[in-house]
Design a protein around this motif. Structure first.
Motif, PDB file in Angstrom:
ATOM      1  N   GLY A 112       0.812  -1.208   0.000  1.00 15.99           N
ATOM      2  CA  GLY A 112       0.000   0.000   0.000  1.00 15.99           C
ATOM      3  C   GLY A 112       0.847   1.259   0.000  1.00 15.99           C
ATOM      4  O   GLY A 112       0.525   2.250  -0.670  1.00 15.99           O
ATOM      5  N   VAL A 113       1.951   1.246   0.747  1.00 15.03           N
ATOM      6  CA  VAL A 113       2.880   2.375   0.727  1.00 15.03           C
ATOM      7  C   VAL A 113       3.423   2.573  -0.688  1.00 15.03           C
ATOM      8  O   VAL A 113       3.506   3.697  -1.197  1.00 15.03           O
ATOM      9  CB  VAL A 113       4.038   2.156   1.722  1.00 15.03           C
ATOM     10  N   GLY A 114       3.768   1.466  -1.343  1.00 14.05           N
ATOM     11  CA  GLY A 114       4.286   1.553  -2.703  1.00 14.05           C
ATOM     12  C   GLY A 114       3.271   2.102  -3.682  1.00 14.05           C
ATOM     13  O   GLY A 114       3.603   2.887  -4.573  1.00 14.05           O
ATOM     14  N   ILE A 115       1.999   1.701  -3.536  1.00 14.62           N
ATOM     15  CA  ILE A 115       0.943   2.210  -4.419  1.00 14.62           C
ATOM     16  C   ILE A 115       0.819   3.720  -4.279  1.00 14.62           C
ATOM     17  O   ILE A 115       0.724   4.453  -5.267  1.00 14.62           O
ATOM     18  CB  ILE A 115      -0.396   1.524  -4.100  1.00 14.62           C
ATOM     19  N   GLY A 116       0.835   4.210  -3.037  1.00 16.97           N
ATOM     20  CA  GLY A 116       0.711   5.650  -2.822  1.00 16.97           C
ATOM     21  C   GLY A 116       1.889   6.426  -3.362  1.00 16.97           C
ATOM     22  O   GLY A 116       1.726   7.452  -4.041  1.00 16.97           O
ATOM     23  N   GLU A 117       3.104   5.939  -3.116  1.00 17.83           N
ATOM     24  CA  GLU A 117       4.293   6.686  -3.493  1.00 17.83           C
ATOM     25  C   GLU A 117       4.616   6.598  -4.981  1.00 17.83           C
ATOM     26  O   GLU A 117       5.438   7.371  -5.490  1.00 17.83           O
ATOM     27  CB  GLU A 117       5.485   6.223  -2.657  1.00 17.83           C
ATOM     28  N   ALA A 118       3.976   5.664  -5.695  1.00 13.31           N
ATOM     29  CA  ALA A 118       4.274   5.484  -7.119  1.00 13.31           C
ATOM     30  C   ALA A 118       3.934   6.704  -7.952  1.00 13.31           C
ATOM     31  O   ALA A 118       4.455   6.872  -9.051  1.00 13.31           O
ATOM     32  CB  ALA A 118       3.512   4.265  -7.644  1.00 13.31           C
ATOM     33  N   THR A 119       3.057   7.546  -7.466  1.00 14.34           N
ATOM     34  CA  THR A 119       2.581   8.697  -8.236  1.00 14.34           C
ATOM     35  C   THR A 119       3.497   9.909  -8.118  1.00 14.34           C
ATOM     36  O   THR A 119       3.620  10.687  -9.067  1.00 14.34           O
ATOM     37  CB  THR A 119       1.179   9.101  -7.735  1.00 14.34           C
ATOM     38  N   LEU A 120       4.137  10.083  -6.993  1.00 14.63           N
ATOM     39  CA  LEU A 120       4.766  11.358  -6.672  1.00 14.63           C
ATOM     40  C   LEU A 120       5.848  11.775  -7.666  1.00 14.63           C
ATOM     41  O   LEU A 120       5.811  12.882  -8.204  1.00 14.63           O
ATOM     42  CB  LEU A 120       5.346  11.314  -5.257  1.00 14.63           C
ATOM     43  N   SER A 121       6.831  10.931  -7.914  1.00 14.90           N
ATOM     44  CA  SER A 121       7.945  11.350  -8.768  1.00 14.90           C
ATOM     45  C   SER A 121       7.540  11.567 -10.229  1.00 14.90           C
ATOM     46  O   SER A 121       7.955  12.568 -10.831  1.00 14.90           O
ATOM     47  CB  SER A 121       9.099  10.351  -8.655  1.00 14.90           C
ATOM     48  N   PRO A 122       6.757  10.665 -10.853  1.00 11.84           N
ATOM     49  CA  PRO A 122       6.318  10.977 -12.225  1.00 11.84           C
ATOM     50  C   PRO A 122       5.562  12.299 -12.319  1.00 11.84           C
ATOM     51  O   PRO A 122       5.765  13.075 -13.254  1.00 11.84           O
ATOM     52  CB  PRO A 122       5.421   9.789 -12.582  1.00 11.84           C
ATOM     53  N   ALA A 123       4.686  12.581 -11.343  1.00 12.53           N
ATOM     54  CA  ALA A 123       3.955  13.849 -11.350  1.00 12.53           C
ATOM     55  C   ALA A 123       4.907  15.021 -11.151  1.00 12.53           C
ATOM     56  O   ALA A 123       4.789  16.068 -11.806  1.00 12.53           O
ATOM     57  CB  ALA A 123       2.894  13.841 -10.259  1.00 12.53           C
ATOM     58  N   THR A 124       5.869  14.868 -10.259  1.00  9.15           N
ATOM     59  CA  THR A 124       6.822  15.932  -9.982  1.00  9.15           C
ATOM     60  C   THR A 124       7.646  16.286 -11.208  1.00  9.15           C
ATOM     61  O   THR A 124       7.778  17.462 -11.580  1.00  9.15           O
ATOM     62  CB  THR A 124       7.756  15.520  -8.831  1.00  9.15           C
ATOM     63  N   PHE A 125       8.226  15.279 -11.856  1.00  9.90           N
ATOM     64  CA  PHE A 125       9.086  15.557 -12.994  1.00  9.90           C
ATOM     65  C   PHE A 125       8.296  16.088 -14.188  1.00  9.90           C
ATOM     66  O   PHE A 125       8.806  16.885 -14.984  1.00  9.90           O
ATOM     67  CB  PHE A 125       9.889  14.316 -13.368  1.00  9.90           C
ATOM     68  N   SER A 126       7.045  15.666 -14.308  1.00 10.69           N
ATOM     69  CA  SER A 126       6.186  16.232 -15.333  1.00 10.69           C
ATOM     70  C   SER A 126       5.966  17.721 -15.081  1.00 10.69           C
ATOM     71  O   SER A 126       6.056  18.552 -15.994  1.00 10.69           O
ATOM     72  CB  SER A 126       4.846  15.492 -15.369  1.00 10.69           C
ATOM     73  N   MET A 127       5.698  18.092 -13.828  1.00 10.82           N
ATOM     74  CA  MET A 127       5.449  19.496 -13.502  1.00 10.82           C
ATOM     75  C   MET A 127       6.724  20.333 -13.537  1.00 10.82           C
ATOM     76  O   MET A 127       6.700  21.510 -13.919  1.00 10.82           O
ATOM     77  CB  MET A 127       4.759  19.602 -12.139  1.00 10.82           C
ATOM     78  N   ILE A 128       7.860  19.755 -13.155  1.00 12.32           N
ATOM     79  CA  ILE A 128       9.126  20.479 -13.272  1.00 12.32           C
ATOM     80  C   ILE A 128       9.436  20.766 -14.738  1.00 12.32           C
ATOM     81  O   ILE A 128       9.899  21.854 -15.101  1.00 12.32           O
ATOM     82  CB  ILE A 128      10.271  19.685 -12.613  1.00 12.32           C
ATOM     83  N   GLY A 129       9.157  19.788 -15.614  1.00 15.30           N
ATOM     84  CA  GLY A 129       9.366  19.997 -17.037  1.00 15.30           C
ATOM     85  C   GLY A 129       8.518  21.121 -17.587  1.00 15.30           C
ATOM     86  O   GLY A 129       8.896  21.777 -18.568  1.00 15.30           O
ATOM     87  N   ASP A 130       7.356  21.386 -16.977  1.00 17.09           N
ATOM     88  CA  ASP A 130       6.477  22.468 -17.402  1.00 17.09           C
ATOM     89  C   ASP A 130       6.770  23.776 -16.682  1.00 17.09           C
ATOM     90  O   ASP A 130       6.129  24.794 -16.967  1.00 17.09           O
ATOM     91  CB  ASP A 130       5.012  22.082 -17.153  1.00 17.09           C
ATOM     92  N   SER A 131       7.701  23.768 -15.732  1.00 22.29           N
ATOM     93  CA  SER A 131       7.981  24.956 -14.920  1.00 22.29           C
ATOM     94  C   SER A 131       9.340  25.581 -15.200  1.00 22.29           C
ATOM     95  O   SER A 131       9.550  26.752 -14.873  1.00 22.29           O
ATOM     96  CB  SER A 131       7.902  24.598 -13.426  1.00 22.29           C
TER      97      SER A 131
END
Length: 438
Positions: A112-131
């Motif tokens: 369950g910890v892995g399921i929750g944390e799986a989203t953070l880095s892909p979302a972060t790098f996507s938003m950094i690429g747009d920032s």
């Protein structure tokens, strides 16, 4: 590449990066804590090192798999809300780990910890690429990646303090949850604050998505199939590149066994290891990562095309020997001194890996490729503690755990080492093709 559309202000971009980095620190505290509590968990459930190896891998096995779907969702959905939900999920799963009644529940909670944390880095790098424009991404990515040693360091210090306190005062009671043993209380306490952080992300703004920069000559669309086709078409490049980072994750996750290895080899208590390790991570890790990001940006501006890849190679050659040698040393102090060098190697590879990846990845499939990247490196990472557990229980004997930990870096380092010359040639060629297509 043409990047004429204005980016968000530097203040807005960095505020987003800071908040996402705080979330990453929370995630690493929740993720890293379990490795410092191995001995009491092993004793309570009568587990072997083999079982502990699988338990440490439960997080990474599901982490990468879920990340594939999340990468697709991130390329289409409201990313900041997705981050909010993921923070709440992994925080609740951390609490559930502390309340588990058997090995099956422990394993499920860690997944369950892995399921929750799986989203953070892909979302972060996507938003950094747009920032941030290309030549300014190294520092924010390195800053975000600095959460790795900060989170691990805080986890060490926090767990050491809590373990020492509860060891002297016995079990602790919490409203509703009742009486908890020290290791259970530790996991519950570190999981609960994440629920408040999750609420904060619900009211944050995310950057507007930037238009795709690659033409159809390089990639046809933005779907998951397009991402897979792109990677398959460049399979030798991505294989050689990703195996370098896979070596780092296998080593890093296998080091969940370091606290018991130091205890069995030199008699260090988990509290002593936690304190020493925590201070080392906090002193060395963040500064190292920010220096790496600054060097990457500086070299890129100076026209060094493969600056990030060169730095990645340097990190690899620091990482591997400094992970294999320490546990063969005659004293714990000398061993840990060498592990301080290993912190530098892990930090370099962690900080520069995604920066290097973005240089060879078209914008419209960035979220999905980053998710696939995390799938590969997390699954490779899961093999690290599994390999240590199997070698300890089945080959060297659990009293000689240190030999199992020392052998893992060598096993994982050989394939990427052999491919390095080819990987660099393919990397440079792909960068040139992406430039020509825009």
């Amino acid at each position: 590449m043409s990047e004429s559309k204005p980016y968000p202000s530097a203040a807005a971009g960095w505020f987003l990066v800071v908040m996402l980095t705080i979330a990453y620190i929370f995630s690493f505290v929740d993720r890293y804590m379990l490795g410092l509590l191995i001995q009491p968990i092993k004793a309570e459930f009568d587990l072997t090192d083999r079982s502990i190896g699988w338990l440490l891998s439960a997080f990474t096995i599901i982490y990468g798999f879920v990340g594939i779907f999340m990468g697709w969702l991130i390329d289409r959905g409201k990313r900041i809300w997705i981050v909010s939900i993921s923070v709440a999920l992994w925080s609740m799963a951390t609490v559930a780990t502390g309340l588990a009644k058997n090995f099956g529940q422990l394993f499920a909670a860690r997944m369950g910890v892995g399921i929750g944390e799986a989203t953070l880095s892909p979302a972060t790098f996507s938003m950094i690429g747009d920032s941030f424009p290309t030549e300014k991404r190294g520092k924010p990515i390195a800053f975000y990646s600095s959460a790795l040693p900060i989170g691990a360091g805080l986890a060490s210090l926090l767990s050491g303090a809590i373990i020492a306190w509860t060891a002297s005062s016995g079990n602790q009671s919490l409203p509703i949850l009742g009486e908890l043993s020290p290791w259970r209380f530790t996991l519950v306490i570190v999981g609960l604050p994440g629920l408040l952080l999750a609420l904060f992300f619900l009211v944050m703004k995310e950057p507007k998505r930037r238009p795709a920069l690659a033409s159809g000559a390089v990639i046809g669309g933005s779907g998951f199939r397009d991402a897979l086709k792109y990677i398959w078409h460049n399979k030798a490049l991505y294989a050689g590149f990703v195996m370098i980072i896979c070596t780092m994750t296998a080593i890093a996750y296998s080091q969940g066994f370091l606290a018991p290895a130091f205890e069995r080899t030199w008699g260090w208590s988990p509290q002593k290891y936690a304190y020493v390790n925590g201070f080392a991570l906090l002193i060395i890790g963040p500064l190292n990562m920010m220096i790496v990001g600054a060097i990457s940006d500086f070299w890129t501006k100076k026209g060094v095309e493969d600056a990030s890849l060169r730095i990645l190679y340097v990190g690899f050659f620091i990482l591997v020997p400094s992970a294999a040698i320490p546990l063969l040393m005659p004293s714990a102090e000398l061993a840990f001194a060498i592990f301080c060098v290993n912190i530098v190697g892990i930090g370099i590879v962690s900080a520069i890996g995604v920066t290097s990846l973005l240089m060879i990845t078209p914008a419209q499939i960035r979220g999905q490729v980053v998710a696939l990247y995390y799938l590969a490196i997390s699954w490779a990472g899961s093999l690290g503690p599994i390999a240590v557990g199997e070698l300890s229980s089945g080959v060297f004997g659990e009293a000689n755990l240190r030999y199992a930990v020392a052998l893992v870096p060598i096993i994982f380092a050989v394939p990427p080492l052999l491919m390095m010359p080819l990987t660099r040639r393919l990397y440079l060629a792909q960068m040139e093709r992406l430039r020509a297509s825009t």
